[in-house]
Every structure is written in C-alpha cells, then in structure tokens.
Design a protein around this motif. Sequence first.
Motif, PDB file in Angstrom:
ATOM      1  N   PHE A  75       0.839  -1.199   0.000  1.00 32.88           N
ATOM      2  CA  PHE A  75       0.000   0.000   0.000  1.00 32.88           C
ATOM      3  C   PHE A  75       0.876   1.252   0.000  1.00 32.88           C
ATOM      4  CE2 PHE A  75      -2.817   3.227   1.660  1.00 32.88           C
ATOM      5  CZ  PHE A  75      -4.032   2.919   1.093  1.00 32.88           C
ATOM      6  N   ARG A  76       1.940   1.248   0.776  1.00 32.89           N
ATOM      7  CA  ARG A  76       2.866   2.389   0.855  1.00 32.89           C
ATOM      8  C   ARG A  76       3.435   2.704  -0.534  1.00 32.89           C
ATOM      9  NH1 ARG A  76       4.753   3.444   5.385  1.00 32.89           N
ATOM     10  NH2 ARG A  76       5.034   1.329   6.128  1.00 32.89           N
ATOM     11  N   GLU A  77       3.865   1.664  -1.243  1.00 32.00           N
ATOM     12  CA  GLU A  77       4.407   1.847  -2.598  1.00 32.00           C
ATOM     13  C   GLU A  77       3.341   2.384  -3.546  1.00 32.00           C
ATOM     14  OE1 GLU A  77       5.909  -2.007  -3.626  1.00 32.00           O
ATOM     15  OE2 GLU A  77       7.339  -1.998  -1.953  1.00 32.00           O
ATOM     16  N   ASN A  78       2.152   1.800  -3.476  1.00 32.28           N
ATOM     17  CA  ASN A  78       1.055   2.251  -4.339  1.00 32.28           C
ATOM     18  C   ASN A  78       0.616   3.674  -4.003  1.00 32.28           C
ATOM     19  OD1 ASN A  78       1.026  -0.154  -5.750  1.00 32.28           O
ATOM     20  ND2 ASN A  78      -0.606  -1.047  -4.520  1.00 32.28           N
ATOM     21  N   ALA A  79       0.613   4.035  -2.725  1.00 33.72           N
ATOM     22  CA  ALA A  79       0.219   5.387  -2.308  1.00 33.72           C
ATOM     23  C   ALA A  79       1.192   6.420  -2.868  1.00 33.72           C
ATOM     24  CB  ALA A  79       0.153   5.481  -0.783  1.00 33.72           C
ATOM     25  N   LYS A  80       2.472   6.091  -2.853  1.00 33.44           N
ATOM     26  CA  LYS A  80       3.488   7.001  -3.407  1.00 33.44           C
ATOM     27  C   LYS A  80       3.248   7.205  -4.904  1.00 33.44           C
ATOM     28  CE  LYS A  80       8.491   7.584  -3.775  1.00 33.44           C
ATOM     29  NZ  LYS A  80       8.893   7.397  -5.150  1.00 33.44           N
ATOM     30  N   ARG A  81       3.036   6.107  -5.625  1.00 35.25           N
ATOM     31  CA  ARG A  81       2.746   6.216  -7.064  1.00 35.25           C
ATOM     32  C   ARG A  81       1.436   6.972  -7.293  1.00 35.25           C
ATOM     33  NH1 ARG A  81       4.798   1.083  -7.369  1.00 35.25           N
ATOM     34  NH2 ARG A  81       2.766   0.092  -7.358  1.00 35.25           N
ATOM     35  N   GLY A  82       0.462   6.745  -6.430  1.00 35.12           N
ATOM     36  CA  GLY A  82      -0.820   7.441  -6.555  1.00 35.12           C
ATOM     37  C   GLY A  82      -0.681   8.945  -6.422  1.00 35.12           C
ATOM     38  N   ARG A  83       0.131   9.393  -5.455  1.00 34.10           N
ATOM     39  CA  ARG A  83       0.352  10.835  -5.292  1.00 34.10           C
ATOM     40  C   ARG A  83       1.104  11.404  -6.491  1.00 34.10           C
ATOM     41  NH1 ARG A  83       1.229   9.047  -0.154  1.00 34.10           N
ATOM     42  NH2 ARG A  83       3.488   9.216  -0.329  1.00 34.10           N
ATOM     43  N   GLU A  84       2.098  10.664  -6.988  1.00 36.42           N
ATOM     44  CA  GLU A  84       2.836  11.115  -8.181  1.00 36.42           C
ATOM     45  C   GLU A  84       1.896  11.235  -9.373  1.00 36.42           C
ATOM     46  OE1 GLU A  84       5.854   8.114  -8.576  1.00 36.42           O
ATOM     47  OE2 GLU A  84       7.073   8.940  -6.936  1.00 36.42           O
ATOM     48  N   GLY A  85       1.038  10.248  -9.549  1.00 32.80           N
ATOM     49  CA  GLY A  85       0.079  10.286 -10.653  1.00 32.80           C
ATOM     50  C   GLY A  85      -0.908  11.428 -10.515  1.00 32.80           C
ATOM     51  N   PHE A  86      -1.352  11.674  -9.285  1.00 30.79           N
ATOM     52  CA  PHE A  86      -2.298  12.764  -9.070  1.00 30.79           C
ATOM     53  C   PHE A  86      -1.638  14.107  -9.364  1.00 30.79           C
ATOM     54  CE2 PHE A  86      -5.265  15.207  -6.095  1.00 30.79           C
ATOM     55  CZ  PHE A  86      -6.263  15.298  -7.058  1.00 30.79           C
ATOM     56  N   GLU A  87      -0.361  14.246  -9.049  1.00 27.51           N
ATOM     57  CA  GLU A  87       0.384  15.467  -9.402  1.00 27.51           C
ATOM     58  C   GLU A  87       0.363  15.681 -10.914  1.00 27.51           C
ATOM     59  OE1 GLU A  87       1.996  17.998  -7.928  1.00 27.51           O
ATOM     60  OE2 GLU A  87       2.134  17.347  -5.846  1.00 27.51           O
ATOM     61  N   MET A  88       0.536  14.592 -11.681  1.00 31.02           N
ATOM     62  CA  MET A  88       0.481  14.692 -13.141  1.00 31.02           C
ATOM     63  C   MET A  88      -0.895  15.163 -13.598  1.00 31.02           C
ATOM     64  SD  MET A  88       2.564  11.153 -14.022  1.00 31.02           S
ATOM     65  CE  MET A  88       1.599  10.882 -15.466  1.00 31.02           C
ATOM     66  N   VAL A  89      -1.940  14.599 -13.000  1.00 32.07           N
ATOM     67  CA  VAL A  89      -3.303  14.980 -13.357  1.00 32.07           C
ATOM     68  C   VAL A  89      -3.556  16.447 -12.999  1.00 32.07           C
ATOM     69  CG1 VAL A  89      -5.751  14.572 -12.826  1.00 32.07           C
ATOM     70  CG2 VAL A  89      -4.199  12.636 -13.213  1.00 32.07           C
ATOM     71  N   LEU A  90      -3.087  16.868 -11.836  1.00 33.71           N
ATOM     72  CA  LEU A  90      -3.258  18.267 -11.425  1.00 33.71           C
ATOM     73  C   LEU A  90      -2.566  19.215 -12.404  1.00 33.71           C
ATOM     74  CD1 LEU A  90      -2.781  17.804  -7.596  1.00 33.71           C
ATOM     75  CD2 LEU A  90      -4.813  18.802  -8.680  1.00 33.71           C
ATOM     76  N   GLU A  91      -1.352  18.887 -12.795  1.00 34.57           N
ATOM     77  CA  GLU A  91      -0.607  19.733 -13.737  1.00 34.57           C
ATOM     78  C   GLU A  91      -1.321  19.797 -15.082  1.00 34.57           C
ATOM     79  OE1 GLU A  91       1.820  22.281 -15.549  1.00 34.57           O
ATOM     80  OE2 GLU A  91       1.819  21.836 -13.396  1.00 34.57           O
ATOM     81  N   MET A  92      -1.750  18.648 -15.584  1.00 34.90           N
ATOM     82  CA  MET A  92      -2.455  18.602 -16.871  1.00 34.90           C
ATOM     83  C   MET A  92      -3.772  19.373 -16.766  1.00 34.90           C
ATOM     84  SD  MET A  92      -2.453  17.630 -20.014  1.00 34.90           S
ATOM     85  CE  MET A  92      -1.394  16.226 -20.254  1.00 34.90           C
ATOM     86  N   SER A  93      -4.494  19.189 -15.672  1.00 37.99           N
ATOM     87  CA  SER A  93      -5.756  19.909 -15.489  1.00 37.99           C
ATOM     88  C   SER A  93      -5.530  21.411 -15.458  1.00 37.99           C
ATOM     89  CB  SER A  93      -6.432  19.472 -14.189  1.00 37.99           C
ATOM     90  OG  SER A  93      -6.826  18.134 -14.260  1.00 37.99           O
ATOM     91  N   ARG A  94      -4.476  21.835 -14.795  1.00 42.26           N
ATOM     92  CA  ARG A  94      -4.192  23.269 -14.724  1.00 42.26           C
ATOM     93  C   ARG A  94      -3.879  23.808 -16.114  1.00 42.26           C
ATOM     94  NH1 ARG A  94      -0.103  25.639 -10.378  1.00 42.26           N
ATOM     95  NH2 ARG A  94      -1.979  25.670  -9.103  1.00 42.26           N
ATOM     96  N   ARG A  95      -3.086  23.065 -16.870  1.00 42.26           N
ATOM     97  CA  ARG A  95      -2.731  23.532 -18.216  1.00 42.26           C
ATOM     98  C   ARG A  95      -3.948  23.551 -19.128  1.00 42.26           C
ATOM     99  NH1 ARG A  95       2.503  20.190 -19.644  1.00 42.26           N
ATOM    100  NH2 ARG A  95       0.904  18.656 -19.337  1.00 42.26           N
ATOM    101  N   VAL A  96      -4.682  22.453 -19.170  1.00 40.72           N
ATOM    102  CA  VAL A  96      -5.804  22.344 -20.103  1.00 40.72           C
ATOM    103  C   VAL A  96      -6.974  23.222 -19.676  1.00 40.72           C
ATOM    104  CG1 VAL A  96      -7.558  20.775 -21.035  1.00 40.72           C
ATOM    105  CG2 VAL A  96      -5.171  20.046 -20.883  1.00 40.72           C
TER     106      VAL A  96
END
Length: 191
Positions: free
Chosen positions: A155-176
């Motif tokens: 879960f710890r490993e997946n949570a880290k990847r989840g936060r990284e992925g959400f950062e990508m989504v946030l950046e893309m959402s901000r741009r688009v």
Amino acid sequence: MKVFAADCTFNYSWEEVSTANWRKYCPWNSKSTHVKAVDTLSRRVDPATGILRTERLITCKQAVPRWVTSLFGSDEYSYVYEVSYIDPVQKKVTMCSTNLTWSNVLNVRETVVYRPSRLCPATKTDFQQEAYFTALCSGWQKIKNKVEEASVERFRENAKRGREGFEMVLEMSRRVFGEQRERESQKIESS
C-alpha cells in the motif's frame, strides 16, 4: 491490525484539487494504469448541507504476491467500494474506501481528506491519508502479521505512485482547463 498514514501538501488550490480528483484515473495518468474502470453507483446532493455524496466501484487489475494467490486463489480483477463526500462550504473532500475482493481474508479501510492548507489556503491543499489493515486469519498470528505487514508495504508503494500520478493529473488539469478558463475570461472581457 496495522496502520498506514501519510500526508503532504499539493501546490494547487482546493478548487483545483477537488475538481481534478474526479480525473485522477484518467488515461494520461501513467501511474494508475491498473485502474480499469470507475463506475458511479449513486450521486446526490444533500439539500440541507450542500454536501455531494458519491458512491463508486473501482475495478483494478493488479499483480498479487504469489504466496497470497497460492493460499487464497486469485481473480484477474479486484474491486474497491468508495464513498466520497464533498463539502463546498467547509471546503473538504473526504473519501472512504474498502476492498471488496478478498474481504474475507484482509479488510482494508482507507480514508483520504483534502482541505485548504492551513499555511496557504488560497493556493495549496493539504492531503491526509490513513489506511487500516486487518487480516482475518484467526488463530494464526504469524500468518496474520505477515499478511498485514506485506499489505501495508505494498500500500505504501502504491500510495506514493498514486500521489505522483495525481500530481500529473493536477498539472495537466491546470494547463488544459486553466487555459480554457483564461480564454473564456478574455472572451467575456472583450465583449
């Protein structure tokens, strides 16, 4: 029972985070390719409080440790039930989820909360995550501990990847969507 807890601050406003939250399993999030489907089961707004309550079923395809499948069998997909509450007045998103797959072996209950940062409420959002793991193999304490420990680590490993992925989504959402809002604002100003 074992517990996992994490927190961080996103450099995005609560409005951006609470909106992008609905897109976190989108195709451009390369960190969540294991999520195959997100089905909304129900959604309603409480007229008295304005809180939006949503129930979703999340379908995932994940590799499971061999020792788990040898003991309990395996299916290609696993399912998670999620209930979220968005309170626009308090500016708080609360998401509660639990596993449906293997719930007779391991119970996982996760709570995630997003709210404006105490330090910079206009531009940043605090994130808190807690998960409780309870293996249901009574009488086999050694196996129970092993299941819970392995689950928390995964879960710890997946949570880290989840936060990284959400950062990508946030950046893309901000741009688009930020660019789209800017164009709409310019249209209104020029009218």
